[in-house]
Enzyme design. Structure first.
Site, PDB file in Angstrom:
ATOM      1  N   TYR A 135     -34.148 -26.552   1.071  1.00 29.25           N
ATOM      2  CA  TYR A 135     -33.252 -26.332  -0.064  1.00 29.25           C
ATOM      3  C   TYR A 135     -32.532 -27.649  -0.323  1.00 29.25           C
ATOM      4  N   GLN A 137     -30.341 -29.547  -2.434  1.00 30.29           N
ATOM      5  CA  GLN A 137     -29.279 -29.542  -3.456  1.00 30.29           C
ATOM      6  C   GLN A 137     -28.328 -30.697  -3.256  1.00 30.29           C
ATOM      7  N   SER A 144     -20.076 -30.720  -2.686  1.00 31.56           N
ATOM      8  CA  SER A 144     -19.224 -29.630  -3.174  1.00 31.56           C
ATOM      9  C   SER A 144     -19.397 -29.428  -4.680  1.00 31.56           C
ATOM     10  N   GLY A 177     -31.660 -29.466   5.387  1.00 31.80           N
ATOM     11  CA  GLY A 177     -32.297 -29.202   6.667  1.00 31.80           C
ATOM     12  C   GLY A 177     -33.789 -28.980   6.495  1.00 31.80           C
ATOM     13  N   ARG A 310     -11.643 -17.044  37.675  1.00 29.08           N
ATOM     14  CA  ARG A 310     -10.786 -18.175  38.050  1.00 29.08           C
ATOM     15  C   ARG A 310      -9.463 -17.694  38.589  1.00 29.08           C
ATOM     16  N   GLN A 330      -2.560 -16.855  28.855  1.00 26.95           N
ATOM     17  CA  GLN A 330      -4.029 -16.780  28.732  1.00 26.95           C
ATOM     18  C   GLN A 330      -4.413 -15.611  27.822  1.00 26.95           C
ATOM     19  N   GLY A 401     -11.074 -27.513  33.158  1.00 30.60           N
ATOM     20  CA  GLY A 401     -12.014 -28.629  33.240  1.00 30.60           C
ATOM     21  C   GLY A 401     -13.453 -28.192  33.152  1.00 30.60           C
ATOM     22  N   THR A 422     -18.436 -26.577   6.959  1.00 27.00           N
ATOM     23  CA  THR A 422     -18.726 -27.508   5.869  1.00 27.00           C
ATOM     24  C   THR A 422     -19.934 -27.072   5.052  1.00 27.00           C
ATOM     25  N   GLU A 424     -22.906 -24.885   3.344  1.00 29.47           N
ATOM     26  CA  GLU A 424     -22.828 -23.682   2.504  1.00 29.47           C
ATOM     27  C   GLU A 424     -21.473 -23.585   1.817  1.00 29.47           C
TER      28      GLU A 424
HETATM   29  C1  LIG Z   1     -37.248 -22.200  16.909  1.00 34.37           C
HETATM   30  C2  LIG Z   1     -37.179 -21.344  15.702  1.00 34.37           C
HETATM   31  C3  LIG Z   1     -37.769 -19.967  15.804  1.00 34.37           C
HETATM   32  C4  LIG Z   1     -38.594 -19.614  14.582  1.00 34.37           C
HETATM   33  C5  LIG Z   1     -38.462 -18.178  14.141  1.00 34.37           C
HETATM   34  C6  LIG Z   1     -39.235 -17.926  12.837  1.00 34.37           C
HETATM   35  C7  LIG Z   1     -38.720 -16.683  12.128  1.00 34.37           C
HETATM   36  C8  LIG Z   1     -37.364 -16.954  11.465  1.00 34.37           C
HETATM   37  C9  LIG Z   1     -36.792 -15.720  10.853  1.00 34.37           C
HETATM   38  C10 LIG Z   1     -35.613 -15.768  10.214  1.00 34.37           C
HETATM   39  C11 LIG Z   1     -34.801 -17.068  10.197  1.00 34.37           C
HETATM   40  C12 LIG Z   1     -33.692 -16.983   9.154  1.00 34.37           C
HETATM   41  C13 LIG Z   1     -32.525 -17.816   9.610  1.00 34.37           C
HETATM   42  C14 LIG Z   1     -31.558 -17.963   8.465  1.00 34.37           C
HETATM   43  C15 LIG Z   1     -30.469 -18.878   8.875  1.00 34.37           C
HETATM   44  C16 LIG Z   1     -29.820 -19.488   7.659  1.00 34.37           C
HETATM   45  C17 LIG Z   1     -29.172 -20.752   8.111  1.00 34.37           C
HETATM   46  C18 LIG Z   1     -28.616 -21.494   6.976  1.00 34.37           C
HETATM   47  C19 LIG Z   1     -27.851 -22.695   7.504  1.00 34.37           C
HETATM   48  C20 LIG Z   1     -27.062 -23.263   6.381  1.00 34.37           C
HETATM   49  C21 LIG Z   1     -27.503 -24.666   6.045  1.00 34.37           C
HETATM   50  C22 LIG Z   1     -26.575 -25.216   4.982  1.00 34.37           C
HETATM   51  C23 LIG Z   1     -27.239 -25.204   3.620  1.00 34.37           C
HETATM   52  C24 LIG Z   1     -26.332 -25.820   2.585  1.00 34.37           C
HETATM   53  O1  LIG Z   1     -25.296 -26.366   2.848  1.00 34.37           O
HETATM   54  S1  LIG Z   1     -26.924 -25.610   0.981  1.00 34.37           S
HETATM   55  C25 LIG Z   1     -25.708 -26.439  -0.037  1.00 34.37           C
HETATM   56  C26 LIG Z   1     -24.400 -25.686  -0.058  1.00 34.37           C
HETATM   57  N1  LIG Z   1     -23.554 -26.240  -1.071  1.00 34.37           N
HETATM   58  C27 LIG Z   1     -22.486 -25.591  -1.540  1.00 34.37           C
HETATM   59  O2  LIG Z   1     -22.107 -24.537  -1.063  1.00 34.37           O
HETATM   60  C28 LIG Z   1     -21.796 -26.236  -2.714  1.00 34.37           C
HETATM   61  C29 LIG Z   1     -20.428 -25.652  -2.925  1.00 34.37           C
HETATM   62  N2  LIG Z   1     -20.065 -25.773  -4.330  1.00 34.37           N
HETATM   63  C30 LIG Z   1     -20.244 -24.693  -5.194  1.00 34.37           C
HETATM   64  O3  LIG Z   1     -20.678 -23.619  -4.843  1.00 34.37           O
HETATM   65  C31 LIG Z   1     -19.838 -24.933  -6.642  1.00 34.37           C
HETATM   66  O4  LIG Z   1     -19.883 -26.315  -6.918  1.00 34.37           O
HETATM   67  C32 LIG Z   1     -18.394 -24.407  -6.914  1.00 34.37           C
HETATM   68  C33 LIG Z   1     -18.426 -22.904  -6.829  1.00 34.37           C
HETATM   69  C34 LIG Z   1     -17.407 -24.984  -5.922  1.00 34.37           C
HETATM   70  C35 LIG Z   1     -17.977 -24.858  -8.317  1.00 34.37           C
HETATM   71  O5  LIG Z   1     -19.006 -24.517  -9.171  1.00 34.37           O
HETATM   72  P1  LIG Z   1     -18.857 -24.760 -10.741  1.00 34.37           P
HETATM   73  O6  LIG Z   1     -18.187 -26.068 -10.965  1.00 34.37           O
HETATM   74  O7  LIG Z   1     -20.151 -24.515 -11.361  1.00 34.37           O
HETATM   75  O8  LIG Z   1     -17.935 -23.540 -11.141  1.00 34.37           O
HETATM   76  P2  LIG Z   1     -16.392 -23.477 -11.449  1.00 34.37           P
HETATM   77  O9  LIG Z   1     -15.559 -23.745 -10.256  1.00 34.37           O
HETATM   78  O10 LIG Z   1     -16.128 -24.264 -12.696  1.00 34.37           O
HETATM   79  O11 LIG Z   1     -16.282 -21.909 -11.771  1.00 34.37           O
HETATM   80  C36 LIG Z   1     -16.843 -21.403 -12.995  1.00 34.37           C
HETATM   81  C37 LIG Z   1     -16.952 -19.904 -12.847  1.00 34.37           C
HETATM   82  O12 LIG Z   1     -18.085 -19.608 -12.034  1.00 34.37           O
HETATM   83  C38 LIG Z   1     -17.707 -18.746 -10.981  1.00 34.37           C
HETATM   84  N3  LIG Z   1     -18.579 -19.009  -9.851  1.00 34.37           N
HETATM   85  C39 LIG Z   1     -18.694 -20.157  -9.166  1.00 34.37           C
HETATM   86  N4  LIG Z   1     -19.606 -20.016  -8.190  1.00 34.37           N
HETATM   87  C40 LIG Z   1     -20.076 -18.747  -8.282  1.00 34.37           C
HETATM   88  C41 LIG Z   1     -21.039 -18.003  -7.532  1.00 34.37           C
HETATM   89  N5  LIG Z   1     -21.679 -18.538  -6.477  1.00 34.37           N
HETATM   90  N6  LIG Z   1     -21.270 -16.718  -7.893  1.00 34.37           N
HETATM   91  C42 LIG Z   1     -20.601 -16.187  -8.926  1.00 34.37           C
HETATM   92  N7  LIG Z   1     -19.661 -16.820  -9.695  1.00 34.37           N
HETATM   93  C43 LIG Z   1     -19.419 -18.100  -9.345  1.00 34.37           C
HETATM   94  C44 LIG Z   1     -16.266 -19.093 -10.728  1.00 34.37           C
HETATM   95  O13 LIG Z   1     -15.625 -18.059 -10.035  1.00 34.37           O
HETATM   96  C45 LIG Z   1     -15.758 -19.275 -12.134  1.00 34.37           C
HETATM   97  O14 LIG Z   1     -15.539 -18.029 -12.684  1.00 34.37           O
HETATM   98  P3  LIG Z   1     -14.333 -17.828 -13.744  1.00 34.37           P
HETATM   99  O15 LIG Z   1     -14.406 -16.381 -14.090  1.00 34.37           O
HETATM  100  O16 LIG Z   1     -13.069 -18.227 -13.033  1.00 34.37           O
HETATM  101  O17 LIG Z   1     -14.666 -18.760 -14.872  1.00 34.37           O
HETATM  102  C1  FAD Z   2     -25.261 -29.555   9.335  1.00 33.34           C
HETATM  103  C2  FAD Z   2     -25.362 -29.569   7.827  1.00 33.34           C
HETATM  104  C3  FAD Z   2     -26.455 -28.982   7.212  1.00 33.34           C
HETATM  105  C4  FAD Z   2     -26.579 -29.010   5.821  1.00 33.34           C
HETATM  106  N1  FAD Z   2     -27.698 -28.477   5.230  1.00 33.34           N
HETATM  107  C5  FAD Z   2     -27.845 -28.572   3.890  1.00 33.34           C
HETATM  108  C6  FAD Z   2     -29.028 -28.086   3.254  1.00 33.34           C
HETATM  109  O1  FAD Z   2     -29.927 -27.577   3.914  1.00 33.34           O
HETATM  110  N2  FAD Z   2     -29.147 -28.224   1.915  1.00 33.34           N
HETATM  111  C7  FAD Z   2     -28.162 -28.800   1.143  1.00 33.34           C
HETATM  112  O2  FAD Z   2     -28.324 -28.903  -0.065  1.00 33.34           O
HETATM  113  N3  FAD Z   2     -27.000 -29.252   1.722  1.00 33.34           N
HETATM  114  C8  FAD Z   2     -26.835 -29.154   3.061  1.00 33.34           C
HETATM  115  N4  FAD Z   2     -25.691 -29.618   3.647  1.00 33.34           N
HETATM  116  C9  FAD Z   2     -24.663 -30.263   2.824  1.00 33.34           C
HETATM  117  C10 FAD Z   2     -23.442 -29.374   2.680  1.00 33.34           C
HETATM  118  O3  FAD Z   2     -23.748 -28.273   1.890  1.00 33.34           O
HETATM  119  C11 FAD Z   2     -22.307 -30.200   2.081  1.00 33.34           C
HETATM  120  O4  FAD Z   2     -21.957 -31.209   2.991  1.00 33.34           O
HETATM  121  C12 FAD Z   2     -21.112 -29.291   1.810  1.00 33.34           C
HETATM  122  O5  FAD Z   2     -21.374 -28.496   0.675  1.00 33.34           O
HETATM  123  C13 FAD Z   2     -19.805 -30.071   1.610  1.00 33.34           C
HETATM  124  O6  FAD Z   2     -19.939 -30.934   0.511  1.00 33.34           O
HETATM  125  P1  FAD Z   2     -19.533 -32.494   0.661  1.00 33.34           P
HETATM  126  O7  FAD Z   2     -20.245 -33.026   1.819  1.00 33.34           O
HETATM  127  O8  FAD Z   2     -19.722 -33.099  -0.660  1.00 33.34           O
HETATM  128  O9  FAD Z   2     -17.969 -32.425   1.006  1.00 33.34           O
HETATM  129  P2  FAD Z   2     -16.787 -33.021   0.096  1.00 33.34           P
HETATM  130  O10 FAD Z   2     -16.576 -32.129  -1.065  1.00 33.34           O
HETATM  131  O11 FAD Z   2     -17.028 -34.454  -0.155  1.00 33.34           O
HETATM  132  O12 FAD Z   2     -15.571 -32.805   1.118  1.00 33.34           O
HETATM  133  C14 FAD Z   2     -14.757 -33.888   1.543  1.00 33.34           C
HETATM  134  C15 FAD Z   2     -13.306 -33.424   1.468  1.00 33.34           C
HETATM  135  O13 FAD Z   2     -12.945 -33.289   0.073  1.00 33.34           O
HETATM  136  C16 FAD Z   2     -12.281 -32.047  -0.128  1.00 33.34           C
HETATM  137  N5  FAD Z   2     -12.482 -31.595  -1.511  1.00 33.34           N
HETATM  138  C17 FAD Z   2     -13.614 -31.676  -2.230  1.00 33.34           C
HETATM  139  N6  FAD Z   2     -13.429 -31.182  -3.466  1.00 33.34           N
HETATM  140  C18 FAD Z   2     -12.133 -30.773  -3.527  1.00 33.34           C
HETATM  141  C19 FAD Z   2     -11.317 -30.165  -4.537  1.00 33.34           C
HETATM  142  N7  FAD Z   2     -11.795 -29.861  -5.753  1.00 33.34           N
HETATM  143  N8  FAD Z   2     -10.028 -29.872  -4.230  1.00 33.34           N
HETATM  144  C20 FAD Z   2      -9.543 -30.150  -3.000  1.00 33.34           C
HETATM  145  N9  FAD Z   2     -10.250 -30.731  -2.011  1.00 33.34           N
HETATM  146  C21 FAD Z   2     -11.535 -31.032  -2.278  1.00 33.34           C
HETATM  147  C22 FAD Z   2     -12.935 -31.122   0.883  1.00 33.34           C
HETATM  148  O14 FAD Z   2     -12.101 -29.986   1.167  1.00 33.34           O
HETATM  149  C23 FAD Z   2     -13.087 -32.045   2.099  1.00 33.34           C
HETATM  150  O15 FAD Z   2     -11.863 -32.036   2.827  1.00 33.34           O
HETATM  151  C24 FAD Z   2     -25.559 -29.606   5.045  1.00 33.34           C
HETATM  152  C25 FAD Z   2     -24.439 -30.165   5.663  1.00 33.34           C
HETATM  153  C26 FAD Z   2     -24.335 -30.155   7.044  1.00 33.34           C
HETATM  154  C27 FAD Z   2     -23.122 -30.773   7.711  1.00 33.34           C
END
Ligand SMILES: CCCCCCCC/C=C\CCCCCCCCCCCCCC(=O)SCCNC(=O)CCNC(=O)[C@H](O)C(C)(C)COP(=O)(O)OP(=O)(O)OC[C@H]1O[C@@H](n2cnc3c(N)ncnc32)[C@H](O)[C@@H]1OP(=O)(O)O
Ligand code: FAD
Length: 627
Positions: A135, A137, A144, A177, A310, A330, A401, A422, A424
């Site tokens: 994935y 992104q 963020s 990842g 302990r 504790q 320790g 951080t 998701e």
């Molecule tokens: C050895 C191995 C064995 C093998 C076994 C095989 C079998 C395996 C079987 C199963 C395995 C499965 C295991 C699964 C494990 C899963 C692990 C996952 C690990 C995670 C890895 C990490 C991945 C990532 O990090 S992906 C990237 C993540 N990034 C983010 O999260 C970014 C965060 N930022 C945002 O989401 C957006 O930018 C935002 C929401 C902060 C802002 O978005 P925007 O600017 O577009 O919106 P606004 O703030 O302007 O809001 C407008 C409006 O939209 C509404 N809104 C926003 N978001 C949402 C939403 N998500 N849904 C609905 N509505 C949303 C918001 O509320 C506003 O609404 P208003 O009404 O106020 O206008």
């Molecule tokens: C172990 C790991 C695995 C990951 N896996 C994936 C993956 O598989 N796919 C993928 O796409 N991404 C992945 N990511 C990325 C991850 O989703 C991002 O790092 C995460 O969404 C945070 O975004 P950033 O790094 O831009 O943080 P930033 O937004 O740069 O955060 C830095 C600081 O700024 C602050 N900040 C940011 N915006 C604001 C605001 N508007 N107001 C106030 N404070 C703010 C935050 O709170 C934070 O303190 C992974 C990250 C890690 C660490």
């Protein structure tokens, strides 16, 4: 001694049916049965050994993970495990791997954002692991702020293709990842450009590597971003960097359930919220909440068992010293975490229901609960991961320790877990989303719209209805306070779901009473932590606050005799805990001593480097005799 249960006396103190509590923790008798079976399958198979992880160099560590993932996949197919059983296998293998993102995000993204035709084409390949996806992104410059992503997908009507390109260094995909060394494909998020117009961020399926020789395809630059926090831990995952140099993909590889691009290059937005493009993140956030209770309970299990083993100070007339679990300090650190583990388990069950309900409503084009689902998944992901990360560290400290030894299991548990605060969604950014949702609710109250669901309580905030304040003004100025309000909102959800759980039929002698005590510890410890707010707003008098603290201490005493049984109910094997301090039999000291000598550093009595670097110091002629 081997075979002796050093915690037997503790287990005899239990005032409830532990087997019944195991079913409560597992969710059902069936879940418990599957957990027991798969846990044993993994624990009994030396291929899933993990006690060497913190000592392997990265390349060997990573190759070992590839081996485990392949072997796991082989076992899943040999044993014809169901999706539920495979997921349990992944849980008990307890190793982050590229398969997490393949199964946990790549496939859900196609299911959630792909058309039926696209699902028919790509999902069979993904389910058979004939392609491996990630994935993609986050970028070097944006994570963020998804709407700030820079990767472009420019439609070329002459060839009916999108041209995927990384226009700047900061547009490089960074962190995904599974991307660094393994994935053959990615769901890539890029700005859709048609005829010069930017339509915002959309998802695209892009092949990255050849299915023949695994080499990057033309225009693709891809690799791993390097070592991460801790030994072992998340270094079993190839988080990657990816750049596109005008890579062409067919138009039908844009995920088009939410919006479409026609052959003529016409952009069509379905009449669904554009935020559905964020759906995969919402799905994973609700999974992360359930996972939090698993990680926190692991740490609490280790710390509780060790706290009973302990002994330190308090010997009377040569008698045994005091078990550190008997110290109120504790208990005041440990028992709220024990209560939180159970609380997060139950709120995770509810959130899974909420998510499923929202997805069913979406099928009927009912988007009414989407905002609440977003706020709940975002807020509870933030709350539970923050408490769990801090809780694992507190459990390390609760073990003194020995908690700092890798053989305690706690350092690696912490290192592998903390990025959950951080990934998701950064926890503060997500709380700001909850704050925005709360403020929008307040503004709607003023228009007579009554809040329902998890914000129903806000309907009783009468004074806000008169204030006619402009909630939009000062959001940034008050954001730190609003984040605290968001945390309180999420804590209220956790408490209310714990109370709702207690209103269900809970079989087993004494089980409900223990859960009631834990629920009391959960909310009274929160009340104690935030009593300043309650006193400042006159929601509590000083006398009431003191009474609440007295009740909290009384509940610690009620839970104390049941503490070992309450963590036994998590039903974790010694293999899964991978902790000498958390051993079921409490046989800690002999095993710590035994393990020390297995460290590679003790393979030789005189360490490598002695003759080059130590002996000369010891033998140096002191030219400055005056020293
Ligand atoms: C050895 C191995 C064995 C093998 C076994 C095989 C079998 C395996 C079987 C199963 C395995 C499965 C295991 C699964 C494990 C899963 C692990 C996952 C690990 C995670 C890895 C990490 C991945 C990532 O990090 S992906 C990237 C993540 N990034 C983010 O999260 C970014 C965060 N930022 C945002 O989401 C957006 O930018 C935002 C929401 C902060 C802002 O978005 P925007 O600017 O577009 O919106 P606004 O703030 O302007 O809001 C407008 C409006 O939209 C509404 N809104 C926003 N978001 C949402 C939403 N998500 N849904 C609905 N509505 C949303 C918001 O509320 C506003 O609404 P208003 O009404 O106020 O206008
Ligand atoms: C172990 C790991 C695995 C990951 N896996 C994936 C993956 O598989 N796919 C993928 O796409 N991404 C992945 N990511 C990325 C991850 O989703 C991002 O790092 C995460 O969404 C945070 O975004 P950033 O790094 O831009 O943080 P930033 O937004 O740069 O955060 C830095 C600081 O700024 C602050 N900040 C940011 N915006 C604001 C605001 N508007 N107001 C106030 N404070 C703010 C935050 O709170 C934070 O303190 C992974 C990250 C890690 C660490």
């Amino acid at each position: 001694m081997e075979g002796v249960d050093h915690l037997a006396d503790e287990r005899k103190k239990a005032e409830f049916n532990v087997e019944a509590m195991k079913i409560v923790w597992a969710g059902s008798q069936h879940n418990l049965e599957v957990s027991n079976r798969i846990s044993k399958l993994v624990a009994d198979d030396p291929a899933f050994r993990k006690d060497d992880r913190t000592m392997l160099p990265r390349k060997e560590l990573f190759k070992n993970t590839l081996r485990k993932a392949a072997y796991a996949w082989k076992r899943i197919n040999e044993l014809r495990l169901s999706e539920e059983e495979a997921s349990k296998l992944r849980f008990y293998v307890d190793e982050t791997a590229y398969t997490d993102l393949h199964w946990g995000m790549f496939i859900p993204a196609i299911k959630g954002q792909g058309t039926d035709e696209q699902q028919r084409k790509w999902l069979p390949l993904a389910y058979k692991m004939q392609i491996i996806g990630c994935y993609a992104q986050t970028e070097l410059g944006h994570g963020s702020n998804v709407q700030g992503l820079e990767t472009t997908a420019t439609f070329d009507p002459h060839t009916d293709e999108f041209v995927i390109h990384s226009p700047t260094l900061t547009s490089s995909k960074w962190w995904p990842g599974g991307l660094g060394k393994v994935s053959t494909h990615a769901v890539t998020y890029a700005r859709l450009i048609i005829d010069g117009k930017d339509h915002g961020v959309h998802g695209f399926i892009v092949q990255l590597r050849s299915l023949e020789d695994h080499r990057p395809l033309p225009g693709i630059t891809v690799g791993d971003i390097g070592m991460k926090f801790g030994n072992g831990a998340y270094n079993t995952m190839d988080n990657g960097v990816l750049r596109f140099d005008h890579v062409r993909i067919p138009r039908n590889q844009m995920l088009m359930k939410v919006s479409q691009v026609t052959r003529e290059g016409k952009y069509k937005q379905s009449d669904v919220p554009r935020q559905l493009v964020y759906g995969t993140m919402v799905y994973v956030r609700q999974r992360i909440v359930a996972d939090a209770s698993c990680y926190l309970s692991r740490a609490v299990c280790i710390a509780t068992r060790y706290s009973a083993v302990r002994r330190q100070f308090g010997s009377q007339n040569g008698g045994p010293e005091t078990q550190v679990i008997d110290y109120k300090t504790q208990q005041s650190r440990l028992f709220p975490l024990l209560a939180s583990a159970y609380a997060f388990r139950f709120v995770g069950e509810w959130l899974e229901w909420l998510y499923t309900d929202v997805m069913q409503r979406l099928q009927a084009n009912d988007f009414s609960t989407l905002p609440e689902a977003h706020a709940c998944t975002a807020g509870l992901k933030s709350l539970t991961t923050s408490v769990t990360a801090d809780g694992i560290e507190e459990c390390r400290k609760l073990c003194g320790g020995h908690g700092y030894l890798c053989t305690s299991g706690l350092p690696e548990l912490f290192a592998v877990y903390v990025p959950a605060c951080t990934y998701e969604g950064d926890n503060i950014v997500l709380l700001l989303q909850v704050a925005r949702f709360l403020m929008k609710t307040v503004s709607q109250i003023g228009t007579g719209k009554q809040p329902v669901g998890t914000i129903a309580y806000m309907g009783r905030i009468e004074h806000l209805m008169q204030c006619r304040c402009n909630v939009q003004r000062g959001f940034a100025e008050l954001s730190a306070d609003l984040v605290e309000a968001a945390v309180a909102h999420c804590q209220l959800i956790v408490v209310s779901k714990f109370i709702e759980k207690l209103q269900q039929d809970i079989p087993g002698e004494g089980v409900k009473q223990q859960l009631e005590a834990l629920c009391g510890i959960y909310y009274l410890s929160l009340l104690h932590k935030h009593q300043g707010d309650f006193l400042a707003t006159s929601y509590l008098t000083p006398k009431q606050s003191a009474l609440a603290n007295d009740q909290l201490r009384a509940l610690y005493s009620k839970v104390r005799p049941n503490a070992i049984a309450l963590v036994d109910a998590f039903n974790y094997s010694d293999h899964f805990l991978s902790s000498i301090l958390g051993r079921y039999d409490g046989n800690v000291y002999p095993k710590l001593y035994e393990a020390a000598w297995k460290d590679p550093l003790n393979e030789s009595v005189v360490p490598d480097g002695y003759h080059e670097y130590v002996r000369p110091l010891l033998k140096q002629q002191l030219h400055t005799a005056r020293l």
